[in-house]
Design a protein around this motif. Structure first.
Motif, mmCIF file in Angstrom:
data_model
loop_
_atom_site.group_PDB
_atom_site.id
_atom_site.type_symbol
_atom_site.label_atom_id
_atom_site.label_comp_id
_atom_site.label_asym_id
_atom_site.label_seq_id
_atom_site.Cartn_x
_atom_site.Cartn_y
_atom_site.Cartn_z
ATOM 1 N N HIS A 179 0.823 -1.210 0.000
ATOM 2 C CA HIS A 179 0.000 0.000 0.000
ATOM 3 C C HIS A 179 0.858 1.261 0.000
ATOM 4 O O HIS A 179 0.540 2.232 -0.709
ATOM 5 C CB HIS A 179 -0.923 -0.005 1.222
ATOM 6 C CG HIS A 179 -1.807 1.202 1.308
ATOM 7 N ND1 HIS A 179 -2.867 1.405 0.449
ATOM 8 C CD2 HIS A 179 -1.773 2.279 2.149
ATOM 9 C CE1 HIS A 179 -3.454 2.550 0.755
ATOM 10 N NE2 HIS A 179 -2.815 3.095 1.787
ATOM 11 N N ALA A 180 1.930 1.276 0.779
ATOM 12 C CA ALA A 180 2.762 2.474 0.874
ATOM 13 C C ALA A 180 3.363 2.848 -0.484
ATOM 14 O O ALA A 180 3.340 4.020 -0.891
ATOM 15 C CB ALA A 180 3.866 2.257 1.897
ATOM 16 N N ALA A 181 3.906 1.863 -1.192
ATOM 17 C CA ALA A 181 4.488 2.132 -2.512
ATOM 18 C C ALA A 181 3.421 2.551 -3.509
ATOM 19 O O ALA A 181 3.642 3.429 -4.357
ATOM 20 C CB ALA A 181 5.223 0.889 -3.017
ATOM 21 N N ALA A 182 2.235 1.929 -3.396
ATOM 22 C CA ALA A 182 1.145 2.268 -4.305
ATOM 23 C C ALA A 182 0.732 3.726 -4.145
ATOM 24 O O ALA A 182 0.562 4.453 -5.134
ATOM 25 C CB ALA A 182 -0.053 1.349 -4.056
ATOM 26 N N VAL A 183 0.577 4.167 -2.895
ATOM 27 C CA VAL A 183 0.166 5.547 -2.630
ATOM 28 C C VAL A 183 1.253 6.524 -3.067
ATOM 29 O O VAL A 183 0.966 7.623 -3.585
ATOM 30 C CB VAL A 183 -0.157 5.732 -1.135
ATOM 31 C CG1 VAL A 183 -0.376 7.206 -0.803
ATOM 32 C CG2 VAL A 183 -1.394 4.923 -0.762
ATOM 33 N N MET A 184 2.520 6.139 -2.893
ATOM 34 C CA MET A 184 3.624 6.999 -3.307
ATOM 35 C C MET A 184 3.592 7.231 -4.817
ATOM 36 O O MET A 184 3.723 8.357 -5.301
ATOM 37 C CB MET A 184 4.957 6.370 -2.885
ATOM 38 C CG MET A 184 6.189 7.216 -3.223
ATOM 39 S SD MET A 184 6.906 6.809 -4.833
ATOM 40 C CE MET A 184 7.562 5.176 -4.481
ATOM 41 N N HIS A 185 3.389 6.157 -5.587
ATOM 42 C CA HIS A 185 3.334 6.300 -7.042
ATOM 43 C C HIS A 185 2.058 7.023 -7.483
ATOM 44 O O HIS A 185 2.075 7.762 -8.475
ATOM 45 C CB HIS A 185 3.422 4.929 -7.715
ATOM 46 C CG HIS A 185 4.820 4.384 -7.767
ATOM 47 N ND1 HIS A 185 5.772 4.862 -8.630
ATOM 48 C CD2 HIS A 185 5.430 3.398 -7.033
ATOM 49 C CE1 HIS A 185 6.906 4.196 -8.468
ATOM 50 N NE2 HIS A 185 6.732 3.312 -7.496
ATOM 51 N N GLN A 186 0.971 6.850 -6.731
ATOM 52 C CA GLN A 186 -0.251 7.594 -7.040
ATOM 53 C C GLN A 186 0.004 9.095 -6.907
ATOM 54 O O GLN A 186 -0.403 9.884 -7.760
ATOM 55 C CB GLN A 186 -1.384 7.189 -6.101
ATOM 56 C CG GLN A 186 -2.682 7.965 -6.365
ATOM 57 C CD GLN A 186 -3.594 8.018 -5.150
ATOM 58 O OE1 GLN A 186 -3.117 7.943 -4.017
ATOM 59 N NE2 GLN A 186 -4.898 8.125 -5.382
ATOM 60 N N ALA A 187 0.690 9.487 -5.820
ATOM 61 C CA ALA A 187 0.986 10.902 -5.595
ATOM 62 C C ALA A 187 1.857 11.464 -6.719
ATOM 63 O O ALA A 187 1.640 12.583 -7.202
ATOM 64 C CB ALA A 187 1.664 11.084 -4.242
ATOM 65 N N LYS A 188 2.869 10.681 -7.147
ATOM 66 C CA LYS A 188 3.732 11.133 -8.228
ATOM 67 C C LYS A 188 2.959 11.251 -9.545
ATOM 68 O O LYS A 188 3.186 12.178 -10.337
ATOM 69 C CB LYS A 188 4.911 10.168 -8.396
ATOM 70 C CG LYS A 188 5.936 10.250 -7.264
ATOM 71 C CD LYS A 188 7.151 9.385 -7.562
ATOM 72 C CE LYS A 188 8.221 9.556 -6.484
ATOM 73 N NZ LYS A 188 9.435 8.761 -6.754
#
Length: 315
Positions: free
Chosen positions: A38-47
């Motif tokens: 989830h953490a990596a997913a949200v990070m890439h969503q923000a980018k």
């Protein structure tokens, strides 16, 4: 499905523009979400959202190429899927950017609406699309409406007028064809085309700016030719039509350094792109077969456009 996935990956890796990065990070967000990270997913969503913000800002400034527009739409749709699957996240930020991407879609839907108008037999969905009163830009008094967009070759204001012109093209057996109200609509559109101002994104004396102006002017001339010949029904030899075609041909001959890559305005006055050449050749054949009696240009447009396997895209 594999073909679609491959296309999305190729679009995201095509270059390093913000639009491509938005698509690339959106794919990564979905991938990490599928893996449970989830953490990596949200990070890439923000980018992805950040890159999409930059892209939409470029759209507002009139500086967005057609390929980047498609990449932005792909990123927006992927983020839509991400938000649908991510129940803990807020969809507000994505919704804001999606509105910008809808504007991109409207730009290209304008010319598809032209194709649909002359496509027979029409499917129910095509009839509904052709009947839509599409508004490309609601900011009626915004100076951005006059800016020539790289993604379209003309201004938002001209695209708005083109939508209205397509709506004003009535079948010859329509009871409202050339009625007083119809003629008033045609005359109003004609005057608005005459008064139209289209401005390059960056004022300069460069060759690129001159080409931008000439391409936008070619769009305006094509829109007026189409309005007079299809909506009003003027014959090919009408002095007004002849003068407009002569102006368009002069522009094409004058700007030999940078060839015009826009099918729609070339199709209306004349052109030599592969699709345009095929359409024009088919139109010439139908007009030659009609002989001295002539042929209604409405019949020519309908037959030529409908003769293709799918409605042509003039974007």
């Amino acid at each position: 499905m594999p073909e679609l996935c491959g296309l999305l990956v190729r679009m995201s890796l095509a270059d390093e523009t913000p639009a491509a990065l938005a698509a690339r990070h959106a794919i990564s967000a979905l991938s990490y979400q599928h893996l449970g990270n989830h953490a990596a997913a949200v990070m890439h969503q923000a980018k992805s959202l950040g890159a999409l913000q930059v892209t939409i800002n470029r759209l507002g400034a009139g500086d967005l190429e057609a390929g980047q527009a498609l990449q932005a739409m792909a990123a927006s749709m992927l983020l839509n899927i991400f938000e649908t699957l991510n129940f803990d996240g807020s969809s507000l930020s994505w919704a804001i950017f999606f509105c910008g991407c809808k504007k991109i879609v409207n730009l290209h839907d304008t010319l598809y609406k032209f194709s649909t108008r002359h496509w027979y037999p029409k499917q129910t969905q095509q009839i509904l699309l052709a009947a839509q009163k599409k508004v490309v830009s609601k900011a009626v008094f915004s100076p951005l409406r006059q800016i020539i967009l790289a993604s379209t070759g003309c201004s938002l204001q001209l695209l708005d007028l083109l939508c209205q012109i397509v709506d004003a093209v009535l079948d010859r057996d329509d009871p409202n064809y050339l009625s007083p109200e119809h003629l008033r609509t045609i005359r109003s559109l004609e005057l608005r085309l005459d008064d139209l101002t289209q401005t390059p994104r960056i004022a300069s004396t460069s060759t690129g700016e001159n080409h931008e102006r000439q391409l936008a002017e070619l769009y305006r001339l094509a829109a007026k030719i189409y309005l007079l010949r299809m909506a009003r029904g003027l014959p090919r030899g009408d002095p007004v039509v002849v003068a407009l075609v002569d102006k368009a041909m002069h522009l094409l001959k004058e700007d030999e350094v940078q060839p015009y890559g826009r099918p729609w305005p070339l199709f209306v006055p004349l052109g030599n792109l592969p699709l345009v050449r095929r359409l024009i050749h088919a139109a010439w054949v139908r007009m030659d077969l009609a002989g001295d009696n002539g042929v209604d240009l409405m019949d020519v447009y309908n037959a030529v456009v409908s003769g293709l396997r799918v409605p042509p895209s003039f974007t």
